[in-house]
Design a protein around this motif. Sequence first.
Motif, PDB file in Angstrom:
ATOM      1  N   ALA F 127       0.838  -1.203   0.000  1.00 27.95           N
ATOM      2  CA  ALA F 127       0.000   0.000   0.000  1.00 27.95           C
ATOM      3  C   ALA F 127       0.873   1.253   0.000  1.00 27.95           C
ATOM      4  N   VAL F 128       1.914   1.239   0.814  1.00 30.92           N
ATOM      5  CA  VAL F 128       2.818   2.395   0.853  1.00 30.92           C
ATOM      6  C   VAL F 128       3.499   2.565  -0.508  1.00 30.92           C
ATOM      7  N   GLN F 129       3.931   1.476  -1.123  1.00 32.59           N
ATOM      8  CA  GLN F 129       4.554   1.566  -2.456  1.00 32.59           C
ATOM      9  C   GLN F 129       3.604   2.171  -3.474  1.00 32.59           C
ATOM     10  N   ILE F 130       2.337   1.793  -3.378  1.00 33.44           N
ATOM     11  CA  ILE F 130       1.352   2.328  -4.325  1.00 33.44           C
ATOM     12  C   ILE F 130       1.165   3.824  -4.102  1.00 33.44           C
ATOM     13  N   LEU F 131       1.034   4.216  -2.828  1.00 34.25           N
ATOM     14  CA  LEU F 131       0.902   5.644  -2.539  1.00 34.25           C
ATOM     15  C   LEU F 131       2.156   6.407  -2.965  1.00 34.25           C
ATOM     16  N   ALA F 132       3.319   5.748  -2.836  1.00 37.77           N
ATOM     17  CA  ALA F 132       4.578   6.420  -3.138  1.00 37.77           C
ATOM     18  C   ALA F 132       4.796   6.662  -4.623  1.00 37.77           C
ATOM     19  N   VAL F 133       3.967   6.030  -5.469  1.00 36.61           N
ATOM     20  CA  VAL F 133       4.075   6.287  -6.907  1.00 36.61           C
ATOM     21  C   VAL F 133       3.904   7.783  -7.178  1.00 36.61           C
ATOM     22  N   GLY F 134       3.061   8.421  -6.393  1.00 34.92           N
ATOM     23  CA  GLY F 134       2.840   9.843  -6.595  1.00 34.92           C
ATOM     24  C   GLY F 134       3.279  10.683  -5.401  1.00 34.92           C
TER      25      GLY F 134
ATOM     26  N   GLY G  74      10.224 -11.489  -7.478  1.00 31.27           N
ATOM     27  CA  GLY G  74      10.863 -11.325  -6.175  1.00 31.27           C
ATOM     28  C   GLY G  74      12.218 -10.657  -6.269  1.00 31.27           C
ATOM     29  N   VAL G  75      12.988 -11.008  -7.283  1.00 29.63           N
ATOM     30  CA  VAL G  75      14.315 -10.405  -7.433  1.00 29.63           C
ATOM     31  C   VAL G  75      14.173  -8.930  -7.797  1.00 29.63           C
ATOM     32  N   VAL G  76      13.198  -8.600  -8.620  1.00 28.32           N
ATOM     33  CA  VAL G  76      12.960  -7.187  -8.926  1.00 28.32           C
ATOM     34  C   VAL G  76      12.544  -6.451  -7.650  1.00 28.32           C
ATOM     35  N   ALA G  77      11.620  -7.045  -6.908  1.00 28.89           N
ATOM     36  CA  ALA G  77      11.134  -6.407  -5.681  1.00 28.89           C
ATOM     37  C   ALA G  77      12.268  -6.198  -4.680  1.00 28.89           C
ATOM     38  N   ALA G  78      13.263  -7.079  -4.729  1.00 24.21           N
ATOM     39  CA  ALA G  78      14.401  -6.934  -3.821  1.00 24.21           C
ATOM     40  C   ALA G  78      15.229  -5.699  -4.147  1.00 24.21           C
ATOM     41  N   ASN G  79      15.122  -5.230  -5.390  1.00 29.22           N
ATOM     42  CA  ASN G  79      16.012  -4.167  -5.857  1.00 29.22           C
ATOM     43  C   ASN G  79      15.302  -2.860  -6.204  1.00 29.22           C
ATOM     44  N   THR G  80      14.056  -2.739  -5.815  1.00 29.87           N
ATOM     45  CA  THR G  80      13.351  -1.487  -6.075  1.00 29.87           C
ATOM     46  C   THR G  80      12.306  -1.279  -4.996  1.00 29.87           C
ATOM     47  N   THR G  81      11.856  -0.054  -4.850  1.00 30.48           N
ATOM     48  CA  THR G  81      10.730   0.217  -3.952  1.00 30.48           C
ATOM     49  C   THR G  81       9.452   0.481  -4.744  1.00 30.48           C
ATOM     50  N   PRO G  83       6.087  -0.624  -6.782  1.00 31.31           N
ATOM     51  CA  PRO G  83       5.216  -1.793  -6.686  1.00 31.31           C
ATOM     52  C   PRO G  83       5.537  -2.782  -7.811  1.00 31.31           C
ATOM     53  N   VAL G  84       5.668  -4.049  -7.438  1.00 33.75           N
ATOM     54  CA  VAL G  84       5.976  -5.113  -8.405  1.00 33.75           C
ATOM     55  C   VAL G  84       4.812  -6.094  -8.422  1.00 33.75           C
ATOM     56  N   ILE G  85       4.280  -6.322  -9.607  1.00 33.26           N
ATOM     57  CA  ILE G  85       3.158  -7.243  -9.782  1.00 33.26           C
ATOM     58  C   ILE G  85       3.694  -8.539 -10.371  1.00 33.26           C
ATOM     59  N   GLY G  86       3.394  -9.671  -9.726  1.00 30.91           N
ATOM     60  CA  GLY G  86       3.897 -10.961 -10.189  1.00 30.91           C
ATOM     61  C   GLY G  86       2.816 -11.793 -10.842  1.00 30.91           C
ATOM     62  N   VAL G  87       3.116 -12.354 -12.013  1.00 33.45           N
ATOM     63  CA  VAL G  87       2.201 -13.253 -12.709  1.00 33.45           C
ATOM     64  C   VAL G  87       2.811 -14.659 -12.697  1.00 33.45           C
ATOM     65  N   PRO G 108       8.735 -11.090   4.913  1.00 32.95           N
ATOM     66  CA  PRO G 108       8.364  -9.768   5.414  1.00 32.95           C
ATOM     67  C   PRO G 108       9.329  -8.698   4.905  1.00 32.95           C
ATOM     68  N   GLY G 109       8.778  -7.616   4.407  1.00 36.64           N
ATOM     69  CA  GLY G 109       9.601  -6.500   3.973  1.00 36.64           C
ATOM     70  C   GLY G 109       9.725  -6.351   2.476  1.00 36.64           C
ATOM     71  N   VAL G 110       9.375  -7.375   1.729  1.00 37.02           N
ATOM     72  CA  VAL G 110       9.561  -7.335   0.278  1.00 37.02           C
ATOM     73  C   VAL G 110       8.326  -7.910  -0.419  1.00 37.02           C
ATOM     74  N   PRO G 111       7.260  -7.109  -0.537  1.00 40.08           N
ATOM     75  CA  PRO G 111       6.034  -7.654  -1.122  1.00 40.08           C
ATOM     76  C   PRO G 111       6.108  -7.804  -2.628  1.00 40.08           C
ATOM     77  N   VAL G 112       5.385  -8.805  -3.135  1.00 40.13           N
ATOM     78  CA  VAL G 112       5.047  -8.881  -4.554  1.00 40.13           C
ATOM     79  C   VAL G 112       3.530  -8.962  -4.636  1.00 40.13           C
ATOM     80  N   ALA G 113       2.935  -8.073  -5.426  1.00 42.97           N
ATOM     81  CA  ALA G 113       1.485  -8.085  -5.627  1.00 42.97           C
ATOM     82  C   ALA G 113       1.176  -9.186  -6.621  1.00 42.97           C
ATOM     83  N   THR G 114       0.675 -10.321  -6.119  1.00 43.98           N
ATOM     84  CA  THR G 114       0.521 -11.491  -6.973  1.00 43.98           C
ATOM     85  C   THR G 114      -0.904 -11.600  -7.503  1.00 43.98           C
ATOM     86  N   VAL G 115      -1.013 -11.926  -8.788  1.00 45.75           N
ATOM     87  CA  VAL G 115      -2.323 -12.203  -9.389  1.00 45.75           C
ATOM     88  C   VAL G 115      -2.414 -13.705  -9.652  1.00 45.75           C
TER      89      VAL G 115
END
Lengths: 169, 169, 169, 169, 169, 169, 169, 169
Positions: F127-134, G74-81, G83-87, G108-115
């Motif tokens: 959620a914070v990442q999404i808000l941080a987009v802007g 996950g590797v992308v999420a580790a290296n950016t803040t 939002p990362v969406i995983g398929v 904990p600490g490194v989310p991936v928004a999974t669909v």
Amino acid sequence: MTQPPVAVIMGSDSDLPVMQKALDTLADFGVEYSVDVMSAHRTPAVVSAFADGARGNGRKVVIAGAGGAAHLAGVVAANTTLPVIGVPVDSSPLGGVDALYATVQMPPGVPVATVGVNAAQNAALLAVQILAVGDEQLAAKLAQFKQKQAIKVQKKNEALHEKLEGKAR
Amino acid sequence: MTQPPVAVIMGSDSDLPVMQKALDTLADFGVEYSVDVMSAHRTPAVVSAFADGARGNGRKVVIAGAGGAAHLAGVVAANTTLPVIGVPVDSSPLGGVDALYATVQMPPGVPVATVGVNAAQNAALLAVQILAVGDEQLAAKLAQFKQKQAIKVQKKNEALHEKLEGKAR
Amino acid sequence: MTQPPVAVIMGSDSDLPVMQKALDTLADFGVEYSVDVMSAHRTPAVVSAFADGARGNGRKVVIAGAGGAAHLAGVVAANTTLPVIGVPVDSSPLGGVDALYATVQMPPGVPVATVGVNAAQNAALLAVQILAVGDEQLAAKLAQFKQKQAIKVQKKNEALHEKLEGKAR
Amino acid sequence: MTQPPVAVIMGSDSDLPVMQKALDTLADFGVEYSVDVMSAHRTPAVVSAFADGARGNGRKVVIAGAGGAAHLAGVVAANTTLPVIGVPVDSSPLGGVDALYATVQMPPGVPVATVGVNAAQNAALLAVQILAVGDEQLAAKLAQFKQKQAIKVQKKNEALHEKLEGKAR
Amino acid sequence: MTQPPVAVIMGSDSDLPVMQKALDTLADFGVEYSVDVMSAHRTPAVVSAFADGARGNGRKVVIAGAGGAAHLAGVVAANTTLPVIGVPVDSSPLGGVDALYATVQMPPGVPVATVGVNAAQNAALLAVQILAVGDEQLAAKLAQFKQKQAIKVQKKNEALHEKLEGKAR
Amino acid sequence: MTQPPVAVIMGSDSDLPVMQKALDTLADFGVEYSVDVMSAHRTPAVVSAFADGARGNGRKVVIAGAGGAAHLAGVVAANTTLPVIGVPVDSSPLGGVDALYATVQMPPGVPVATVGVNAAQNAALLAVQILAVGDEQLAAKLAQFKQKQAIKVQKKNEALHEKLEGKAR
Amino acid sequence: MTQPPVAVIMGSDSDLPVMQKALDTLADFGVEYSVDVMSAHRTPAVVSAFADGARGNGRKVVIAGAGGAAHLAGVVAANTTLPVIGVPVDSSPLGGVDALYATVQMPPGVPVATVGVNAAQNAALLAVQILAVGDEQLAAKLAQFKQKQAIKVQKKNEALHEKLEGKAR
Amino acid sequence: MTQPPVAVIMGSDSDLPVMQKALDTLADFGVEYSVDVMSAHRTPAVVSAFADGARGNGRKVVIAGAGGAAHLAGVVAANTTLPVIGVPVDSSPLGGVDALYATVQMPPGVPVATVGVNAAQNAALLAVQILAVGDEQLAAKLAQFKQKQAIKVQKKNEALHEKLEGKAR
């Protein structure tokens, strides 16, 4: 105006090949039904309105088929006190386990009567059984169906015997 | 002599802690029920006799709870045309998935209305919903139950707000 | 009249392609068998009667194949003290796991000797092994089978070597 | 010297709490048995030698319990034509599914008669059933066991009724 | 006579289409290998003899592919101190999960280095990596392979860009 | 009146111990949030009204936690175009797989951004990442959090070294 | 130079048929995107560099599709803040469950928004929803999409009615 | 400076109780090792740098333990050509299946030698086996270990016999 006692709904028209067996079975028992495509996720207002009004419109049972994160039966159950029968449809790479879990694992207070994956015929029979609780004629038809079913198995057994003996000769 | 409309049966007395919620819920709705331990595997004749006679004895719905290769609901369904509600009980190292599959994946022609693993309360509510198809008073009680349930959630929400505000101060 | 020592039963004639391997294997060992379609759910009385009378009719072992909420082997085991071999048949979107769990996870007191999903040949071999406990000739045939099996693997190994060398040239 | 007809083996002494039920059941039926810890992975030569000699030493049935990648029953089955009963033991974070699959999914030609996860009592009963194929006295004991089992369930049912009526008063 | 450093074995010749990728990869790295069909269940003595003698015969690594209750890698690991790489082969209705569990869940003291379901190429690469621990030339080839692999991905990326731009025009 | 940008909702107050981590994390980032118990099944009208009005009320992101046949996130997603983050809660004998499947397997057109079972902290971070987009300030805080997180791991590494050296002495 | 706000990446060009739906959906919403094949395992440096620079290059959201032990998201999420969406892509015999678990169960600490498995369209919609948090025009387009979606379901319902009535005549 | 041949790394210090068995086993074999907490997701640069330099720093084998969407072993394997052994750690409600799939199902070209869930001792033994390919002394120690292991099982067998006889008297 009173609507048919059984409402068959499905989340997508791609569920029809599975759900058709429910329609055929209801027709075989002479039970009137309606069929509608409505989606818990794409037409939530339609589903809520349907469920809210179902009892008042003369509905007795709802059959809801859906795949994936199958919420349709649960959302209907949330909005009515009618019995709701859920058919988990196999429509994702997970083989229907997703739909089964999403249909059967309802929280305390809001049951969904779940049948097997793709088991639309059984959903219809369950609906007929529910209606037959207060309808002796329908109960008699169910008893006949059960007998015919047993006879069919026995005929298949005889056919198997003939076939295997044929081979043996 | 007519027997209570709802029969609650379970495969073992070790299932009682799970099934007790069904009994309590039926009592809350004023629905009469019987309770019996009978096993599809250890007392099959008892189960067959029970199921064969169920409709004639005035039964309307059967609730069957069992774990492992849970056959109880299926065996009852094989011998009656009454609606049979199955409660998969978590009683093995497999976490109830075995009981769920063995209860819900019934073959075409013999449905079991399956609720969630250990979900005995929902089994009872489903039985009440089925009885309420032909019983307006019971339907009214279900509507009240649904309202109370909603109010309970809203009260929990208020309690949560108080609790979190208390922390915040 | 004494019936064949091995009874092969299946829940549906659609299980025959899987169960045929059991028939062929029994024939290869010269073990007499009967074959019947009978359903725990659609012809429960037939199954009970079969199981109740099995020992008295000269049966030694029962092989039961079924899919989905596969209750056939369990229902037979509930009604006889003969060894019952269960073949879980892959016949639903769940890939046979449902049939496996419903066959193998029997409650204490009522075993089913379960083989792999669709493993009808192994069911037949297990039946032969059981009969061979008291039949030296059959035991000798099993020893021969085991040897032939080993030789077959070694021949396949040689064929593989020839094939791969052929490629290498 | 002839050895006991039933050999109970287990992959680790940590399996004893599970396997003890097999020993108790065999003792209840007056069936002689041996017990040994031997590991398909840590003492493979012991297992091979045991299995190779089993029939010649007078064995009739082998019961093998193991957890994880449970190979014990399969390795014994590879080296004997006696019936081998496998007990998948729940001893890993995977809840016994690993042991179940590793025991039941044997290749064509080498069956293992698999019982439920941790179901050592059923393994013993299955062994007794196999011995009883050629032993009328044992068959009679099995019939008595089945009757006692049914009576036990009926007594539990009566106890349940007393308990629930006690509450009701 | 010294045998090739890598032994590739498989439980059945039906595993060859999967295992072929291992052979091709070993050939690409110029690593000598042997291939054999041998079955933990149908030719257990062959497997034991192979494993017992493997180190003495100059083997360095064993790759074993098998499906179902895949015991081959485990049985080899039980009889040698060489590193054993297991390839779970998808050959049953359970989709390879059975082979994966039966290969990877080995008891303490007897490891099998397991790769993914059907991942024979990775088994070969792992074998090469193990040999390369003491072989700088092979290590250099692995480094080249890794580079080529990265380049291949980048070329696929370029091809994708061209393809998508082509569409866009 | 504008409501906080993040709404945290949960299906039952029993989900609070899991969801508390989301609240704490949002507070750590100085992001305002509301918390509510509302149930897709027991208070469906509350959920619909909440979701319908969410965007208009100034909401930016919704975090929804639920267990079992977890429909809460999906029902919200059906009624809003805001991003909805789903937290599957482990609250049944099935270990959270039911909630995971019921949350993530949404049909085309209605996504739920699903995090791991019980992973409420990650839901808040998303959620914070999404808000941080802007919101550059929030983005800076995320960068700091990531750094602190890395430092924490490195400190744990140092502590581990000290501990193990302490043992070694 | 600023890069498109949405980066769509995939672990292999064989993922394109699944990921194409994401591209089409982004195009439908007029959202600019880039597409790249890059592999967490075969081109890790490319992935790290991409992720490290993503925010600075003007990226807003990353969509990453991968199968098997799907580490890409996950590797992308580790290296950016960002939002990362995983398929999770279904590309192994395990039916996509492997990719789902490897994508969603982040620490904990490194989310991936999974669909859902293969749900690339939903990944794109989620990306649009995230961008729409700060873009009213895009939010309006989402509202239109939701309406069209509902209308499409209603049209399918009408088509179903016509089809079924056609049959009935 | 040359670093120890075996590097043991883990994603979190909470993995130490599981990974300790690897350290103890390596110590038993007199194999030098380092231990580090480093996270594929929280300290990706540390992991990349470690893996990139591993071979040059004299490493021979890497053991990586992690839970959940366990990427640690895979990310190391992506950045080195050394053999990488993965230990899936049971640290989520999914019982370690998530970590197993995320570790073992690596894409073609990048193997991880996976051992069982929590099987850190086996990871260490596998590392020793790999080192022993080029080290006769270590190979001799492995042979001794295997013998001791067999003796331990036989002693447990004797202890079991004494215990059971003690009961029998």
